[in-house]
Design an enzyme around this catalytic site. Structure first.
Site, mmCIF file in Angstrom:
data_model
loop_
_atom_site.group_PDB
_atom_site.id
_atom_site.type_symbol
_atom_site.label_atom_id
_atom_site.label_comp_id
_atom_site.label_asym_id
_atom_site.label_seq_id
_atom_site.Cartn_x
_atom_site.Cartn_y
_atom_site.Cartn_z
ATOM 1 N N ARG A 36 53.863 -8.958 20.613
ATOM 2 C CA ARG A 36 54.070 -10.387 20.861
ATOM 3 C C ARG A 36 54.371 -11.154 19.569
ATOM 4 N NH1 ARG A 36 49.710 -11.520 25.645
ATOM 5 N NH2 ARG A 36 51.187 -11.101 27.320
ATOM 6 N N LYS A 199 47.024 -5.078 43.986
ATOM 7 C CA LYS A 199 46.813 -5.932 45.161
ATOM 8 C C LYS A 199 48.075 -6.579 45.699
ATOM 9 C CE LYS A 199 42.199 -7.490 43.866
ATOM 10 N NZ LYS A 199 41.543 -8.674 43.310
ATOM 11 N N GLY A 354 51.831 -6.166 31.966
ATOM 12 C CA GLY A 354 51.314 -5.283 30.915
ATOM 13 C C GLY A 354 51.473 -3.802 31.221
ATOM 14 N N GLY A 377 51.961 -12.969 33.795
ATOM 15 C CA GLY A 377 51.661 -14.005 34.785
ATOM 16 C C GLY A 377 52.807 -14.997 34.931
HETATM 17 P P1 AMP Z 1 47.976 -5.037 38.766
HETATM 18 O O1 AMP Z 1 47.128 -5.658 37.694
HETATM 19 O O2 AMP Z 1 47.838 -5.660 40.092
HETATM 20 O O3 AMP Z 1 49.420 -4.866 38.326
HETATM 21 O O4 AMP Z 1 47.384 -3.563 38.974
HETATM 22 C C1 AMP Z 1 47.390 -2.601 37.977
HETATM 23 C C2 AMP Z 1 46.353 -1.574 38.287
HETATM 24 O O5 AMP Z 1 46.609 -0.980 39.534
HETATM 25 C C3 AMP Z 1 46.340 -0.444 37.293
HETATM 26 O O6 AMP Z 1 45.127 -0.480 36.593
HETATM 27 C C4 AMP Z 1 46.449 0.801 38.142
HETATM 28 O O7 AMP Z 1 45.547 1.814 37.750
HETATM 29 C C5 AMP Z 1 46.079 0.320 39.518
HETATM 30 N N1 AMP Z 1 46.655 1.160 40.561
HETATM 31 C C6 AMP Z 1 47.935 1.412 40.789
HETATM 32 N N2 AMP Z 1 48.093 2.257 41.809
HETATM 33 C C7 AMP Z 1 46.848 2.576 42.253
HETATM 34 C C8 AMP Z 1 46.347 3.392 43.292
HETATM 35 N N3 AMP Z 1 47.158 4.071 44.104
HETATM 36 N N4 AMP Z 1 44.996 3.420 43.463
HETATM 37 C C9 AMP Z 1 44.179 2.739 42.655
HETATM 38 N N5 AMP Z 1 44.601 1.957 41.665
HETATM 39 C C10 AMP Z 1 45.922 1.862 41.451
#
Ligand code: AMP
Length: 399
Positions: A36, A199, A354, A377
């Site tokens: 950054r 999510k 990230g 974000g």
């Molecule tokens: P986000 O912050 O919503 O982009 O989510 C990122 C996180 O999602 C990372 O830490 C990944 O380890 C987790 N993730 C991605 N795919 C899976 C999965 N199939 N099961 C559990 N965690 C996951």
């Protein structure tokens, strides 16, 4: 109509307040990843070349409105000095007498770095008096290069603009807005979005907005399991947002109405827990009760890579599996390479967030990506079609 740019400004002999995003990871009192800081060097160099007197500010971490040494910007001052190859003056507070007097003795081309803005609760409250104090450190010229903070209506992002004559975008800010803006308003087609991560609920607005603009969306990561549950597949111990299955179903229905293609994984890599070394590959339709899906499988990789190779605009946010664990990183890393190859073949690629950025770096293909967004974000809010307060607050250019 466009926003005023630092390129439009006459900076010679003037103090310019530059809001940067130096929210970098620290380790043992040193900057652990300076991406950054490097990203904002072109803006700083331009301001220096033009004879400006630079007053630079940033937040770092979440210090809760009071000084905390572990969130000090002093390590950033050290790294910035090395990168610029010139002295960096430091003020131990971002407002008050020290900051003011240090700003007043700056010479052309000097750079003063202020301590963490979030050591004052007023920063996040967009407090008027605090904004006025920040503005008093410059000669009515403000440059915002902190795209990563542009979705926050904070004092150093929005409030300060009311107390300066000119509020301009820095070069990094301009670059971010130009790539993301073109993708949303005038993309080359096919326009493919790739979404992953934990999510669905974090990305609903992005899915809804991109459905109106893009042609196809690949969905992977834990997000996919809420869709699978909605389709009545068994999902075992996979991460599912139980209260979002109706929403997932309605998103799938809306996609059909709009002739928008949502492509979900067809197979996946399963384990009994993320720490279990025993894995198996299976179809997504029936996950055994005590297993969880942690990465996309080989058939899905092939399917997704085909879509990526055919795309002319690619926007990617979020990992396609639990890629922090080597056993479940394959899918995400393969997608990173495919996006890089498509870019070499002429597509425009934008990677944000990230984890996806870390994945392109780990695959060694970061150089091939058209644009790596520094703001996770902020880029998601932009892709969701929301106006970013930090961009709205900039002066509109009048020729
Ligand atoms: P986000 O912050 O919503 O982009 O989510 C990122 C996180 O999602 C990372 O830490 C990944 O380890 C987790 N993730 C991605 N795919 C899976 C999965 N199939 N099961 C559990 N965690 C996951």
């Amino acid at each position: 109509m466009r926003k005023l740019s630092i390129r439009d400004l006459n900076l010679a002999g003037k103090r310019v307040f530059i809001r940067a995003d130096f929210n970098v990871p620290l380790e043992n009192g040193q900057v652990f990843d300076d991406t950054r800081i490097r990203a904002t060097l072109p803006t700083l160099r331009l301001a220096i070349e033009r004879g400006g007197r630079l007053v630079v500010a940033s937040h770092l971490g979440r210090p809760k409105g009071k000084p905390e040494s572990k969130f000090s910007l002093r390590p950033v001052a050290v790294r910035l000095k090395e990168l610029l190859g010139r002295p960096v003056i430091f003020s131990s507070d971002c407002v008050g007498q020290e900051a003011l007097s240090r700003s007043q003795v700056l010479k052309d081309g000097d750079l003063l770095l202020l301590e963490n803005l979030r050591f004052h609760a007023e920063e996040e409250k967009n407090d008027e008096e605090f904004s006025r104090q920040l503005a008093s450190l410059c000669d009515s010229i403000f440059v915002n290069d902190a795209f990563g903070a542009a979705h926050r209506a904070h004092a150093s992002v929005v409030g300060i603009t009311r107390f300066v004559k000119e509020a301009a975008a820095g070069l990094l800010m301009e670059q971010e807005l130009s790539y993301l803006g073109k993708a949303l308003t005038n993309p080359e087609r096919p326009f493919l979005a790739i979404l992953g991560g934990a999510k669905v609920s974090d990305k609903i607005e992005v899915i809804e907005n991109l459905m109106k603009i893009a042609n196809t969306m690949l969905i992977g990561g834990a997000m996919a399991y809420t869709f699978f549950r909605a389709k009545k597949f068994t999902t075992g111990k996979s991460l599912v947002e139980e209260d979002k299955t109706d929403l997932a179903l309605s998103l799938l229905g809306e996609a059909v109405e709009r002739s928008f293609r949502i492509v979900l994984p067809v197979d996946h890599v399963l384990a009994r827990s993320p720490d279990d070394s025993q894995t198996q590959v299976a179809s997504v339709e029936a996950t055994p009760a005590d297993w969880m899906g942690l990465d996309i499988g080989p058939k899905t990789i092939e399917l997704f890579c085909k879509e990526i190779a055919a795309a002319k605009t690619i926007v990617w946010n979020g990992p396609l599996g639990m890629f922090e664990k080597p056993a479940f990183a394959n899918g995400t890393l393969a997608i990173a390479r495919a996006v890089a190859d498509a870019t070499s073949a002429g597509a425009t690629s934008i990677v944000g967030g990230g984890d996806s950025v870390a994945a392109v770096e780990r695959s060694g293909v970061a150089q091939k990506i058209s644009h790596i967004s520094t703001g996770g974000g902020a880029s998601l809010e932009f892709l969701a079609g929301e106006k970013l307060p930090g961009v709205e607050a900039l002066t509109t250019y009048e020729a």
